[in-house]
Structures are given as C-alpha cells and as structure tokens.
Design a protein around this motif. Structure first.
Motif, mmCIF file in Angstrom:
data_model
loop_
_atom_site.group_PDB
_atom_site.id
_atom_site.type_symbol
_atom_site.label_atom_id
_atom_site.label_comp_id
_atom_site.label_asym_id
_atom_site.label_seq_id
_atom_site.Cartn_x
_atom_site.Cartn_y
_atom_site.Cartn_z
ATOM 1 N N ILE A 1 0.800 -1.235 0.000
ATOM 2 C CA ILE A 1 0.000 0.000 0.000
ATOM 3 C C ILE A 1 0.836 1.290 0.000
ATOM 4 N N PRO A 2 1.855 1.418 0.874
ATOM 5 C CA PRO A 2 2.584 2.700 0.890
ATOM 6 C C PRO A 2 3.230 3.057 -0.447
ATOM 7 N N TYR A 3 3.712 2.066 -1.180
ATOM 8 C CA TYR A 3 4.319 2.343 -2.484
ATOM 9 C C TYR A 3 3.279 2.890 -3.469
ATOM 10 N N VAL A 4 2.057 2.370 -3.368
ATOM 11 C CA VAL A 4 0.975 2.834 -4.244
ATOM 12 C C VAL A 4 0.479 4.202 -3.781
ATOM 13 N N ARG A 5 0.248 4.311 -2.482
ATOM 14 C CA ARG A 5 -0.348 5.521 -1.891
ATOM 15 C C ARG A 5 0.517 6.758 -2.156
ATOM 16 N N LYS A 6 1.832 6.594 -1.988
ATOM 17 C CA LYS A 6 2.760 7.722 -2.174
ATOM 18 C C LYS A 6 2.622 8.310 -3.576
ATOM 19 N N ASN A 7 2.588 7.449 -4.578
ATOM 20 C CA ASN A 7 2.458 7.920 -5.956
ATOM 21 C C ASN A 7 1.047 8.400 -6.256
ATOM 22 N N PHE A 8 0.062 7.733 -5.679
ATOM 23 C CA PHE A 8 -1.326 8.176 -5.831
ATOM 24 C C PHE A 8 -1.449 9.641 -5.407
ATOM 25 N N GLU A 9 -0.921 9.962 -4.241
ATOM 26 C CA GLU A 9 -1.052 11.328 -3.713
ATOM 27 C C GLU A 9 -0.284 12.340 -4.557
ATOM 28 N N LYS A 10 0.797 11.888 -5.173
ATOM 29 C CA LYS A 10 1.580 12.794 -6.016
ATOM 30 C C LYS A 10 0.818 13.172 -7.287
ATOM 31 N N TYR A 11 0.039 12.225 -7.824
ATOM 32 C CA TYR A 11 -0.526 12.430 -9.159
ATOM 33 C C TYR A 11 -2.032 12.698 -9.186
ATOM 34 N N VAL A 12 -2.720 12.540 -8.056
ATOM 35 C CA VAL A 12 -4.187 12.648 -8.104
ATOM 36 C C VAL A 12 -4.653 14.103 -8.036
ATOM 37 N N PHE A 13 -5.816 14.380 -8.635
ATOM 38 C CA PHE A 13 -6.463 15.695 -8.524
ATOM 39 C C PHE A 13 -6.864 15.906 -7.062
ATOM 40 N N HIS A 14 -6.681 17.153 -6.567
ATOM 41 C CA HIS A 14 -6.820 17.384 -5.118
ATOM 42 C C HIS A 14 -8.161 16.927 -4.539
ATOM 43 N N ALA A 15 -9.237 17.028 -5.337
ATOM 44 C CA ALA A 15 -10.556 16.668 -4.803
ATOM 45 C C ALA A 15 -10.672 15.170 -4.505
ATOM 46 N N SER A 16 -9.793 14.358 -5.082
ATOM 47 C CA SER A 16 -9.827 12.912 -4.821
ATOM 48 C C SER A 16 -8.687 12.464 -3.914
ATOM 49 N N MET A 17 -7.989 13.430 -3.315
ATOM 50 C CA MET A 17 -6.804 13.131 -2.498
ATOM 51 C C MET A 17 -7.111 12.205 -1.324
ATOM 52 N N ASP A 18 -8.309 12.346 -0.762
ATOM 53 C CA ASP A 18 -8.625 11.587 0.457
ATOM 54 C C ASP A 18 -9.235 10.212 0.189
ATOM 55 N N THR A 19 -9.239 9.787 -1.076
ATOM 56 C CA THR A 19 -9.708 8.442 -1.405
ATOM 57 C C THR A 19 -9.011 7.434 -0.484
ATOM 58 N N ARG A 20 -9.782 6.551 0.136
ATOM 59 C CA ARG A 20 -9.188 5.555 1.027
ATOM 60 C C ARG A 20 -8.727 4.331 0.230
ATOM 61 N N PHE A 21 -7.774 3.612 0.780
ATOM 62 C CA PHE A 21 -7.279 2.345 0.207
ATOM 63 C C PHE A 21 -7.537 1.216 1.191
ATOM 64 N N ALA A 22 -7.860 0.039 0.666
ATOM 65 C CA ALA A 22 -8.007 -1.140 1.525
ATOM 66 C C ALA A 22 -7.634 -2.379 0.733
ATOM 67 N N LEU A 23 -7.260 -3.442 1.443
ATOM 68 C CA LEU A 23 -7.045 -4.731 0.802
ATOM 69 C C LEU A 23 -8.370 -5.485 0.758
ATOM 70 N N ALA A 24 -8.556 -6.310 -0.259
ATOM 71 C CA ALA A 24 -9.762 -7.132 -0.361
ATOM 72 C C ALA A 24 -9.812 -8.110 0.809
ATOM 73 N N THR A 25 -11.014 -8.464 1.230
ATOM 74 C CA THR A 25 -11.132 -9.365 2.386
ATOM 75 C C THR A 25 -11.833 -10.685 2.052
#
Lengths: 313, 313
Positions: free
Chosen positions: B273-297
């Motif tokens: 997750i941190p490897y994905v999240r770090k890049n997600f936050e760098k490239y995402v439009f600010h209005a979607s910045m707080d999108t949550r991440f989770a693993l499938a259960t």
C-alpha cells in the motif's frame, strides 16, 4: 410540465425555461454578483425565476423543478465545496439553500457545470439516444463529464469526470492551475496548444510559420493546421497524442458508447477529430475500439439543457 | 430469501448459496468443461443448481435468482462477447441461455468476473457501506471493477473497469497479452513485477540480491522487499509508480470513496500500500486526495458474493 435549467458562470447566470420534452421555451441571463463572497447569487437567481413564473403565469404544479449547474465540485447530495469562481468560501448544501430562497415551491437539483453540460448533450445534443456518454470540454481549461444510463457520475466528493487533471507527462516543469505538473490540461486545452506552439517555435527556429507573428491563439493554430502550416501540424499531432491517449484510457475504464468533444476549441470543427481518433485507436483496449466521437452541438446552451434534465430525468 | 452466486473460471465453477442478508450458507464447485466450445458449461451449472435446490428443499418462491460472474465482457443486457477462457466463440445472451437451462424458474443476471468481485467486496467485504468503490485485482493480469451507488459500471460493450489495459509507458518493446504495448498490466501485475525485477537484475549486475537465484515470483519479490533487499525495493518503487499514478488518474475521473486492492498479489499484504499511496497522492487531482485504500477481504469467494448480489440488489 416545465423545468428551469440554470448555468451559473463567474460573470453571468444563464437561465432557460424548458418543456419536459427537451424544448427551450425561453432563455435569459442575469449578472453574477460575486462581491461579498457571492452572497447575492442565489437570491438573485431565485428572484429571477419567481418573476418569470409569475410573468408567464405558470402554475406551480406545472413546474417539475429547478436544476442548476455550478462551477465547482457538487456531490450527489447537492453539497458544493469551495466554488472559487463564485467567491463562495464555504462547503454547503446548495440545493437546500436555493430551495429556501425559492420558498420551497419546487424541487431543486444541483451538479457541477461540466457534468451538467455533458448531461445536456446526452439528453438532446449529439449524444441523444446514447446510454453512456463521456464529454470533454476544451476551453481555457479542460472539463469533463461522464453520463452512465442517463445519470451523472458525480463522484464521492463531487469531482467525477475531471479528466483535465489526469497525469499524462513526466518531467513537465511548468505548473498547472491545479498545482500539479503534467496534467492533460497543460497540453490539450486552448491554452495548452498555445504552450505547445511556443515550444515548437523555439525548437524549430528556422521553420517558416504564419504563427511566428502576433500572439496566435488556439483558433489561429487550427486555422494554420487547415492551411497546412507544418509547425501547426506538429502541435496538432502532440495535442492528438495527449488527448487521444487520455481518452483511450478513460474509455478503457468507462467504456462509453460515445465521446463528445465540446468547449470553445471544439469550434475548430472536424479538423481536430482525426488527430485525436488516430491516437485513441492506438492506445485503447480493443473492447472500446468502436467508441464513436462527435462534436458538441448545444454550444453555450448545453449547461441550461443539462440543468433542466437534472429535474426532468 | 435465497440467491445463488456463481463464479465461472477456466478450470472450475464456484457456486455459493446465499441468504439475502449476505451470508453464505454453503459453497461447492464443479469442473469447467471447456471441450466442444464449452457447450456443457451452462447445462452443468444449471444441473448443479437445480440439484442443490432439490436437496435443500428450497421452495422456488424463496429463490430470488441466480447471479453469474464470467471471464469475458458482459454488457448490461447480459450479452457476453467471446469468452476466450471458456472456449466460447460466440456473442450471445448468457442470461437468457442459462435461464433456459434452469427451466425459467428464476431470474438470472450475469456480469464480468472482475466487476462481480468488486461488487462482492463493495457489498460485504472491505467496501461494505461505501457507495462508490473501485477494485483492482492484481493477479497474472490486472482486472478491475467500478461500483457506483451499489451498481456495476458495465460499460457499453461490457468492458468497464479494464484498468489493466490503460496505457502507462511510451517506448515499451514487449507486447501485452492484449496486443498493445505499455499497458499497466505489464508492470503492476504478478507477472509484471517479475518483468520489472528481470530488468533491474540486468541493469544492476553488481548489486547483491537474494532474488538472483532460482525463479523468483511476485511473492518472493514482496518477501524480499520486507527483508530490505535493495533491488526488490527498486521494483516496488516502480510498481508503486505505475499502479499509483494509474489509480490516481482513475480516481480523478471516477472519484470513488474507496479503492480496494485484491487478487493473488494483494496477499503480500500491507507492504504494497505505501508504495501505491505515495504515488497516488503525487498524481491525483486534489478533490480525490482523500480516497481511502483497503485490501480485499473476501479472497476467492468475492466473485460468488458479488454474483449473488447481482440478483439481491
């Protein structure tokens, strides 16, 4: 039945009276008073709507509702977050507030202006009859709207369809209006193609071009493309790469029936489409290969149509 | 009320009996008989379902319907187009055909398997309670599903959510399974990270790594990341760049509440997750910045849950 469709811009508010079959009976506009944190905007709109209903002697039970498109993110509950162009500093429920000013006489629905323009085109414009439509608006910036089964994909915080701020280019040094770098808007908007031109003029100082003189805008660039100007064609190729590959990725994800290109730069007409289409076909997943392309047909009225549709759907 | 949820794979068909509150009462599986253009697959499924209903003495009026997830594009009318893994050569309405084999006793709904897995997670998995969810499945390939207001975004030709075949890299020389080059799947799937590793091993022949020996798979790579192996971490960084920036673009467009990461490679757990999240936050439009991440259960059962939900929604 009637509906009112309203497109709120930073300088004027366009208001249309519609019948439920999608015909515009009348349109008018009022100024957008942004002073004092834009506190007069909604009361002004309410007053104008109530006056029109009175003048036309439309019975309240004949009015299905009032739809509004606004320049800011609006979620599916009608909550708007910071509409910079309207000088609104707060997050609040714009549907409830406008309904209050209207005296609660009718239903009020609100959505983002780019989304509403897409809904208008999907309803009675070039997307008429299509279930799923993506519209991309090429103006000073790039807006976008996604319509699925006749409804706007508003998104969790109201920013669905923001294709203009998808990342397309590593290593960009200039900063986009959104604060990031490498956004589609920096290459494929009306200002984006002017940036691309500037770079081509610098990269090829010895190549003759009509665009070396004055301050060419997007229209001048597309006119030069039509006239066979080689530097203008280089700009069109790059524009086509960025927009075509971005729309390919969007289509691979959303798989729409139709992609509509609108906004000021779409007035250049059919000259744009082949540059976009060629790259779209190169980069899209095969199942979305047959996605059709069209130019918007409602022009500046699209927002009013879509806003009316919000309450007529 | 009951529902049957079926996940059809290339080697076996997983079938679950569900109650309408989302509980699985029983699950079983039958082989997928792909010989003779897979003509026995649907009759086999129907027979197994009818037998189970009989064994359990479930009255037909207590059965809400049968939902099926299939490895191929399925549009919102139930039409499937060329399911290669099932050896089905034709385009046909799979809902009507399965309903026929079931004797028309109950409603049948079908959708793409990756979309159905996303629906399962959105219903009772890590997306429970979320209105809009994107799920990306990292396996041999990359699948994806988009859930808006509790419903699958199926797309015009049934290929909604195909994030694995979005274009992410110019200049790639190897060809993706889809026939294009530079697809996300070539870098961020379980086979993709093995490709990335091969390139790192070649680029840094003098760097020590536990991954130089044997034939390391995705699990070995993530284990090496956890153990601090520097080449493995380089692979994780590149994986994070490709997946994070792609999910950022997807979130800028779809603006979901939650992104779920599933599939075999997600079993590596929180290390991804941190490897994905770090890049997600760098490239995402600010209005979607707080999108949550989770693993499938729900693991391999997700498809059955989602398929049942098709008829219970």
């Amino acid at each position: 039945m009637y509906a009112i469709g309203i497109d709120v811009g930073g300088t004027s508010v366009k208001i249309g009276l519609f019948t439920d079959d999608g015909n515009m009976a009348e349109k008018w506009s009022i100024p957008t008073r942004v002073e004092n944190n834009g506190k007069d905007i909604l009361p002004d709109i309410a007053l104008s709507v109530l006056q029109k209903i009175k003048d036309r002697q439309i019975p309240i039970k004949e009015l299905k509702g009032v739809g509004v498109g606004l320049p800011g993110p609006v979620d599916s509950h009608g909550v708007i977050r910071k509409a910079v162009n309207l000088h609104w500093p707060d997050t609040f429920n714009v549907e409830e507030k406008l309904s209050h000013y209207l005296g609660g006489i009718t239903e009020v629905k609100a959505a983002n202006d780019a989304n509403v323009a897409a809904l208008g085109e999907a309803w009675v414009g070039s997307g008429k009859g299509c279930g799923s439509v993506v519209m991309v608006t090429l103006g000073t910036g790039i807006g976008g709207g996604i319509i699925i089964n006749g409804h706007i994909l508003a998104g969790f915080t109201g920013s669905g369809g923001e294709i203009g701020h998808t990342f397309v280019q590593e290593g960009e040094t200039e900063i986009c209006n959104c604060g990031k770098t490498g956004c589609l808007e920096q290459y494929a908007s009306a200002t984006g193609v002017v940036r691309l031109l500037r770079r081509e003029l610098e990269a090829y100082p010895d190549t003759q071009s009509s665009l070396r003189y004055g301050e060419p805008d997007a229209k001048a660039i597309w006119d030069a493309v039509k006239a066979g100007d080689s530097l203008a064609i280089k700009v069109a190729e790059k524009f086509g790469y960025y927009l075509g590959s971005s729309l390919a990725n969007l289509a691979s994800i959303v798989n729409p029936e139709l992609i509509i290109i609108g906004g000021g730069m779409s007035l250049a007409g059919d000259v744009l489409i082949p540059y976009v289409r060629k790259n779209f076909e190169k980069y899209v997943f095969h199942a979305s290969m047959d996605t059709r392309f069209a130019l918007a047909t409602l022009g500046n009225d699209g927002g009013m149509y879509g806003a009316a549709r919000l309450v007529l759907a």
